[in-house]
Design an enzyme around this catalytic site. Structure first.
Site, short mmCIF file in Angstrom:
data_model
loop_
_atom_site.label_atom_id
_atom_site.label_comp_id
_atom_site.label_asym_id
_atom_site.label_seq_id
_atom_site.Cartn_x
_atom_site.Cartn_y
_atom_site.Cartn_z
N HIS B 79 20.07 49.40 40.06
CA HIS B 79 20.07 48.08 40.70
C HIS B 79 21.50 47.73 41.12
CE1 HIS B 79 19.60 43.77 41.36
NE2 HIS B 79 20.51 43.53 40.44
N ASP B 108 35.46 47.40 71.70
CA ASP B 108 34.75 48.13 70.66
C ASP B 108 35.71 48.29 69.49
OD1 ASP B 108 33.13 50.22 69.23
OD2 ASP B 108 31.99 50.04 71.09
N TRP B 144 26.36 50.97 35.86
CA TRP B 144 27.02 51.33 37.12
C TRP B 144 28.49 51.69 36.90
CZ3 TRP B 144 30.86 49.11 40.39
CH2 TRP B 144 31.46 47.96 39.90
N SER B 170 33.00 57.05 53.35
CA SER B 170 32.47 56.12 54.35
C SER B 170 33.27 54.81 54.35
CB SER B 170 31.01 55.86 54.05
OG SER B 170 30.57 54.67 54.66
N SER B 171 33.51 54.27 53.16
CA SER B 171 34.22 52.99 53.09
C SER B 171 35.65 53.11 53.59
CB SER B 171 34.29 52.48 51.65
OG SER B 171 33.03 52.15 51.19
N HIS B 254 38.24 45.88 39.88
CA HIS B 254 38.53 44.48 40.15
C HIS B 254 38.81 44.19 41.61
CE1 HIS B 254 38.27 40.51 38.81
NE2 HIS B 254 39.20 40.25 39.69
N GLU B 256 37.52 45.78 43.84
CA GLU B 256 36.18 45.94 44.41
C GLU B 256 35.41 44.61 44.41
OE1 GLU B 256 34.43 48.11 45.94
OE2 GLU B 256 32.39 47.33 45.67
N TYR B 258 36.59 41.74 44.72
CA TYR B 258 37.11 40.91 45.81
C TYR B 258 36.76 41.48 47.16
CZ TYR B 258 39.36 38.34 42.18
OH TYR B 258 39.59 37.60 41.06
N SER B 269 34.45 30.20 56.05
CA SER B 269 35.51 29.52 56.80
C SER B 269 35.21 29.46 58.30
CB SER B 269 36.85 30.22 56.58
OG SER B 269 37.13 30.31 55.21
N HIS B 303 41.01 42.58 32.25
CA HIS B 303 40.18 41.49 31.71
C HIS B 303 38.72 41.92 31.60
CE1 HIS B 303 39.75 39.73 36.04
NE2 HIS B 303 38.74 40.51 35.78
N HIS B 304 38.37 43.07 32.15
CA HIS B 304 37.02 43.60 31.93
C HIS B 304 36.94 44.35 30.60
CE1 HIS B 304 35.66 42.84 36.11
NE2 HIS B 304 36.94 42.99 36.38
N THR B 329 42.07 30.43 44.72
CA THR B 329 40.64 30.17 44.90
C THR B 329 40.40 28.67 44.98
OG1 THR B 329 40.27 32.12 43.55
CG2 THR B 329 38.35 30.80 44.07
N LYS B 332 41.12 27.41 48.35
CA LYS B 332 40.05 27.65 49.32
C LYS B 332 38.93 26.63 49.19
CE LYS B 332 39.41 31.50 51.08
NZ LYS B 332 40.44 31.52 52.12
N ARG B 451 23.54 42.20 27.21
CA ARG B 451 23.02 42.69 28.49
C ARG B 451 22.54 44.12 28.33
NH1 ARG B 451 28.55 43.90 31.91
NH2 ARG B 451 27.04 44.47 33.49
#
Lengths: 295, 538
Positions: B79, B108, B144, B170-171, B254, B256, B258, B269, B303-304, B329, B332, B451
């Site tokens: 998932h 293009d 994951w 790809s990315s 991390h 990622e 963002y 925006s 922090h993870h 943040t 924003k 979890r």
């Protein structure tokens, strides 16, 4: 060309990207199948992998051939050239980050993992309960961890072949720069000579690297299994060697393109891209020489 | 030479090619490739969503209901991988592909063939990854994040690692293309600080992608060699450390997260000024806030890992660095609210999703602050509180922004207006049921429910049942979305105007609806008053 772009350029349709996706998939599918195959049953995965690798090589050949032909036809204006340059620069940056992951692993292992396993700072309990007789150190005495993974080994001395290889790569950076200056001055013979020298130096480097690996495996018992010392040593130098191999092939292709007169003093992005790549490989080697071999 | 006047090698200047294979598999057209990305993301969204439905069905009641725990673990793993790499990221790339050239006045993307390769890798990569579900031994089941040693026990590891390599390639290529497009293909007069915020957000996101996808590739390569080639990176017996994997992974991970939210910031925006009929409040502050968040994302990864046993100094550093993110943040959120303040607001579907984004993403941000506190995190770590937190930022954050963007730009893509009534039905159903789905998970987490567990204490039964009911209805609401899309693309009788929205500003609204196959074949003349941010003085 001659003119600045007053209109944009968008390339024609091409089947190469789709072919590239198919052959990349074939390659990794075959590789994954092979890795999971039962012993003696690796045939299918191997076959698919081989087909995939041949397909990837063919795809590179075909795609680059069409791009070279378009370039020679003068299709690419200044803006396209800039896009190519940006693409190459950011690609090299991504390569830097890829090596960064492995250098980061090396630093972490040397600064934290191994000392902690030896009972320092944060690893007191692991040390006490699991491996209280392990004295942390790097290199031959302890670099393969508390369980002496892969058995006793010795390290490759920095001041032998690695030093020679450092000198070889540094000289090759000089020769490729001389070739670049010759290209800008339009001296074709000089380009071919110094670019050819660069290719030879690259091949020489790879030759010595192969010798070093054979010696490590046969004489020093330093293998990929030699604990985390062996892991970092072979993965870092191995990935670097892979990049030198690619770089050497690319330089050789450029040598033939110079021979065929594909470049002039204003239009030689292909040459420059490969030269950048070569300098990048050189810089990575300096990091390796410092942190893998000397320190 | 002959091409000075011929700007385009296409022999089909005024339309798309007829042949299906030529049009979709050989494309060099940013709009077609953008469409491919968006359709792919939608398919993956429903596949990943069906995994979520199965997860919620299993968790409907305590005890094992429908499946074996090992299959449950495969579902949670798949998932996440499908939603992150298959749905959210390709959807943003698709939106970037479609809109960035239109927004900066380019014909293009800078490297159109590479663009096509970036897309076509993805269906193959996901075929490879999803195929493991049908193999003996099943798919990856270690989460994951693929922490060793658990992830090394699965035979599917090689397939998943190679699939991730392909997605990474790809990315990276997609990101290189976006940077080259933004830096090299802007029309004359489109200065950097006049670009739409969406373009800015993608420029910064692309930088993050190029910086961290190779690090993920390195981390999973080490997993591969540890399992199949006898290296010892993550084996303490050989001098390695499984925690090393977590450091490398989260150095990718991390930034990622963002990567999955900065383009959403850009989208919001764009939408809020249009429907508030006011320019964005504090344009430069918005751009700098995105850049600051991107910078901070590189120095907060641990922090993870607060509960893994880090040295105290590291815990304190990463706690404070993480809290710093609240500053940009907050800027924003403040600016979005200030943009709406005193505006002539209307509430079409994109605006409703955008406002829901501002509120619900902020809730997710606050629970993030709670998780950033080291002593509190010792309690919350690996509980449903974390699940609630990241689903608030990813579902009501990233996904709501993607849905808002789809409603906002769909008329430009298809030339038809979607059904506003059914769009609003979709909105209200989504926004209600998503809260029924995820809000109780905060309570479950605070009460201690872990979890990634298929069974749980009966004390958690009620909230889980509520959450599952919310989940099923939220899932069903997305079928409305599918219906609105099909209607809005092919069947709607209401034609869209070029401008589409009364308050819309920017180059993308100056081209016809639907946008023709080729746009801006010669650089457009840019008038500052046509741009959303043409007169930036603050």
């Amino acid at each position: 060309m001659g003119q600045q772009h007053d209109a944009y350029f968008v390339p024609a349709k091409s089947y190469w990207p789709f072919v590239a996706a198919v052959v990349m998939f074939t390659t990794v599918f075959g590789a994954a199948h092979w890795l999971n195959a039962e012993p003696g049953d690796a045939g299918f995965g191997k076959t698919v992998l081989t087909v995939g690798v041949i397909g990837v090589l063919g795809m590179f050949f075909g795609w680059f051939r069409s791009v070279i032909n378009e370039s020679l036809a003068g299709d690419y204006n200044h803006q396209v050239d800039t896009s190519f340059r940006m693409g190459m620069m950011w690609f090299i940056f991504s390569e830097v980050m890829f090596f960064g992951a492995f250098f980061g692993a090396l630093f972490y292992i040397r600064m934290f993992s191994v000392p902690w396993l030896g009972g320092e700072g944060h690893g007191t309990l692991t040390h006490q309960f699991l491996w209280s007789d392990y004295a942390a150190s790097w290199g031959a005495n302890g670099g393969n961890g508390p369980e002496h993974a892969g058995g006793a080994f010795s390290t490759v001395p920095a001041w032998g072949l690695p030093l020679l290889n450092t000198l070889i790569l540094l000289s090759s950076s000089v020769t490729v720069t001389i070739a670049h200056h010759a290209l800008r001055a339009g001296h074709r013979g000089k380009i071919l000579l110094f670019l050819g020298l660069t290719v030879l130096l690259g091949a020489l480097f790879l030759n010595f690297q192969a010798h070093e690996y054979i010696e490590a495996y046969k004489e020093l018992n330093l293998t990929l299994h030699s604990g985390v010392y062996g892991s970092t040593f072979f993965m870092l130098t191995g990935f670097h060697g892979l990049h030198v191999t690619l770089g050497t092939i690319m330089l050789a292709v450029i040598w033939f393109r110079v021979l065929k007169g594909h470049f002039n003093k204003d239009h030689h992005f292909g040459f420059e891209a490969v030269a950048w790549y070569w300098h990048f490989v050189d810089v990575v080697w300096l990091g390796l020489f410092m942190f893998v071999y000397i320190l | 030479m002959s091409h000075a006047a011929t700007h385009d090698q296409h022999d089909d200047h005024h339309g798309a090619p007829k042949s299906f294979f030529q049009r979709w598999c050989m494309s060099t057209n940013h709009k077609d490739i953008g469409t491919l990305y968006l359709v792919f993301a939608l398919v993956m969204f429903f596949i990943g969503g069906s995994f979520a439905m199965l997860i919620r069905a299993e968790l409907f009641k305590p005890g094992l209901q429908l499946m074996q725990p090992y299959f449950f673990n495969q579902l949670t793993t798949m998932h996440a991988l499908v939603m992150i790499f298959g749905a959210i990221m390709p959807a943003f790339v698709g939106l970037g592909n479609w809109m960035i050239p239109l927004m900066v006045g380019a014909p293009d993307m800078a490297l159109p063939r590479m663009n096509n390769l970036s897309f076509w890798i993805l269906p193959f990569a996901f075929t490879l990854m999803l195929s493991t579900l049908f193999m003996a031994g099943g798919g990856p089941a270690g989460g994951w994040t693929m922490y060793p040693p658990l992830s090394l026990q699965s035979d599917s590891l090689a397939y998943v690692v190679f699939a991730i390599h392909l997605m990474g390639i790809s990315s990276i290529m997609g990101a290189i293309n976006i940077i080259a497009t933004i830096l090299n293909m802007r029309a004359p007069g489109m200065e950097l600080l006049k670009m739409p915020v969406f373009v800015w957000s993608w420029l910064i996101t692309a930088f993050l992608l190029i910086a961290v996808m190779p690090v993920l590739a390195g981390a999973v390569t080490m997993l591969l060699t540890d399992k199949y080639f006898g290296t010892n990176f993550f084996n303490p017996g050989g001098g390695g450390d499984p925690v090393l994997y977590q450091h490398i992974f989260w150095f990718f991970g991390h930034p990622e997260v963002y990567i999955m939210i900065l383009p959403a910031f850009g989208i919001i925006s764009e939408i809020i000024p249009t429907f508030a009929r006011k320019p964005i409040f504090g344009y430069k502050a918005m751009v700098f806030a995105i850049a600051s968040i991107a910078f901070l994302s590189f120095i907060v990864w641990a922090h993870h890992m607060f509960a893994v046993g880090l040295p105290m100094g590291a815990e304190i550093f990463f706690m404070y660095a993480t809290m710093l993110i609240a500053v940009p943040t907050g800027v924003k959120v403040f600016n979005w609210v200030s943009t709406m303040w005193g505006g002539s607001m209307t509430f079409e579907t994109p605006m409703l999703f955008a406002i829901a984004f501002v509120i619900l993403f902020t809730i997710g941000g606050f629970s993030g602050l709670m998780l950033a506190l080291v002593p509190a995190d010792f309690q919350y770590h690996d509980t449903y509180f974390v699940v609630a937190h990241f689903h608030y930022v990813l579902v009501t954050g990233a996904l709501f922004a993607i849905i808002a963007a789809t409603y906002y730009w769909l008329p430009k893509w298809s030339g038809r207006m979607y059904s506003e009534f059914w769009g609003k039905m979709h909105f209200w159903n989504s926004v209600i049921w998503v809260n029924v789905l995820f809000f109780p998970q905060h309570f479950l987490g605070l009460a201690g429910m872990p979890r990634r567990i298929p069974d749980y204490n009966v004390a958690f039964a009620n909230f889980n049942m509520i959450s599952s009911i919310g989940g099923f209805l939220f899932g069903a609401s997305q079928l409305i979305f599918l219906g609105v899309l099909i209607h809005g693309v092919w069947f709607s009788k209401k034609k869209a105007t070029d401008r589409v929205w009364e308050g819309a500003k920017g180059l993308e609204w100056t081209v016809p609806s639907p946008a023709p196959h080729h746009t801006f074949e010669v650089p457009p003349v840019i008038h500052d008053d046509e741009l959303a941010h043409g007169h930036v003085n603050d």
